[in-house]
Design an enzyme around this catalytic site. Structure first.
Site, mmCIF file in Angstrom:
data_model
loop_
_atom_site.group_PDB
_atom_site.id
_atom_site.type_symbol
_atom_site.label_atom_id
_atom_site.label_comp_id
_atom_site.label_asym_id
_atom_site.label_seq_id
_atom_site.Cartn_x
_atom_site.Cartn_y
_atom_site.Cartn_z
ATOM 1 N NE ARG A 1 -3.592 -2.169 2.793
ATOM 2 C CZ ARG A 1 -3.350 -3.309 3.449
ATOM 3 N NH1 ARG A 1 -2.166 -3.502 4.025
ATOM 4 N NH2 ARG A 1 -4.281 -4.240 3.524
ATOM 5 C CE LYS B 1 -6.323 -0.666 4.755
ATOM 6 N NZ LYS B 1 -7.628 -0.863 4.056
ATOM 7 C CG HIS C 1 -4.014 1.303 -3.224
ATOM 8 N ND1 HIS C 1 -2.925 1.855 -2.595
ATOM 9 C CD2 HIS C 1 -4.976 1.204 -2.271
ATOM 10 C CE1 HIS C 1 -3.209 2.091 -1.323
ATOM 11 N NE2 HIS C 1 -4.449 1.710 -1.108
ATOM 12 N NE ARG D 1 -2.872 -3.452 -1.384
ATOM 13 C CZ ARG D 1 -2.453 -4.304 -0.447
ATOM 14 N NH1 ARG D 1 -1.158 -4.538 -0.309
ATOM 15 N NH2 ARG D 1 -3.320 -4.922 0.331
ATOM 16 C CG HIS E 1 -6.238 -8.535 1.409
ATOM 17 N ND1 HIS E 1 -6.458 -8.897 0.095
ATOM 18 C CD2 HIS E 1 -5.990 -7.200 1.383
ATOM 19 C CE1 HIS E 1 -6.345 -7.839 -0.671
ATOM 20 N NE2 HIS E 1 -6.068 -6.803 0.076
ATOM 21 C CE1 TYR F 1 -6.082 -6.547 -6.791
ATOM 22 C CE2 TYR F 1 -6.506 -7.522 -4.643
ATOM 23 C CZ TYR F 1 -6.127 -6.439 -5.412
ATOM 24 O OH TYR F 1 -5.808 -5.249 -4.817
#
Length: 321
Positions: free
Chosen positions: A171, A195, A267, A270, A293, A302
């Site tokens: 990110r 995150k 992004h 990414r 994730h 994706y």
């Protein structure tokens, strides 16, 4: 009604009364509590604060005699507030984030015994459009990575940043906040804090490692001088570039590479990293770990990107496509 821009919404918000001290205090206590309980990242806490402060100002009795303030808000008032937001152009995604903040806030109040009901219990989250990430073609990635002028220290830094972001699927915030200690060139690995302050180890890849070694040996030494600086990527001032500054760099290099600006997003590298890995047969679980994730469902989007690209290839090249 035409959606207002963020600037226009700020003007509307400025017409609301100032935040009451009691509301500011309860919001601060709530944020301290959920930070201690859940370890939420600072950007999430900041967005919760903004959402709750705007609701508190709107719900103030000074804004309307029918309103009773944030802590005493009921379901009917929240419905009215959502209607007000709809009138002022707030997006479904923004309202979904608001609902997340409200649920956490009122659940906290119920746990503390400050109220006996949760007014968000029957509120339905807005339906969000499922947008597919925009991935660049591999040839476009090659052109973008080659755009910086590596004869200059900043150009060499930018090449290393772009290579690393694409090779590790980072990110933007993860990239610009990397400390110098995050890189282990001997093992070819990168320690990333994502995150929720969750850490993950990501392999560098030969190309990214090559450019990192060149940046650290040449460009960073010139930019840092005799200073001992913590950030991995620094500018002439010794500070790391901000997310916004890096985004401007990406747009500039995209233009130099002849890439349509609409195909680029903060992004973008990414998204391209994830899509290209899947196109070459990567396992979805492995991709989840590389991207950081927490849920596999986030990574599965994706697979839709890859499927759409396969459809386009079939339509373009198959005799009966």
């Amino acid at each position: 009604m035409t959606a207002r821009t963020p600037a226009e919404r700020r003007v509307v918000a400025m017409a609301l009364p100032d935040l009451a001290e009691s509301d500011a205090a309860v919001i601060a206590r709530f944020l301290d509590a959920i930070w201690a309980e859940n370890g939420l990242a600072q950007p999430t806490l900041d967005s919760y604060r903004r959402d709750l402060e705007l609701l508190a100002r709107w719900a103030s009795p000074h804004a309307s005699p029918r309103r009773v303030g944030l802590a005493a808000a009921d379901r009917a008032m929240l419905f009215d507030y959502l209607a007000w937001r709809a009138q002022h152009g707030y997006s479904p995604r923004s309202n979904a984030r608001l609902l997340s903040a409200l649920r956490a806030f009122f659940a906290w109040q119920v746990r503390r015994g400050e109220r006996g009901d949760d007014p968000t219990a029957l509120l339905e989250p807005p339906k969000l459009p499922r947008s597919l990430p925009k991935a660049l073609a591999e040839s476009q990635i090659d052109a973008l990575l080659a755009a910086p002028d590596i004869a200059t220290p900043l150009g060499l830094r930018d090449r290393a940043m772009l290579e690393l972001m694409y090779a590790a699927g980072l990110r933007v915030s993860e990239l610009v906040n990397l400390p110098a200690t995050a890189v282990n060139l001997r093992q070819g690995a990168l320690r990333v804090t994502g995150k929720g302050s969750k850490e993950r180890l990501v392999p560098l890849g030969e190309e990214a490692q090559h450019w990192l070694e060149r940046y650290l040996a040449d460009a960073r030494a010139q930019l840092a001088g005799k200073r001992a600086l913590a950030p991995l990527f620094i500018g002439t001032t010794g500070e790391a570039p901000t997310r916004q500054q890096f985004w401007q760099l990406v747009k500039r290099y995209a233009a130099a590479a002849g890439i349509d600006p609409s195909r680029i997003s903060p992004h973008g590298l990414r998204h391209s990293f994830a899509t290209h890995l899947l196109n070459r047969g990567a396992d979805l679980r492995a991709l989840q770990m590389l991207l950081g994730h927490s849920s596999l469902s986030t990574t599965q989007i994706y697979t839709l990107v890859a499927r759409e690209q396969l459809k386009k290839l079939h339509a373009k090249h198959h005799p009966r496509g």
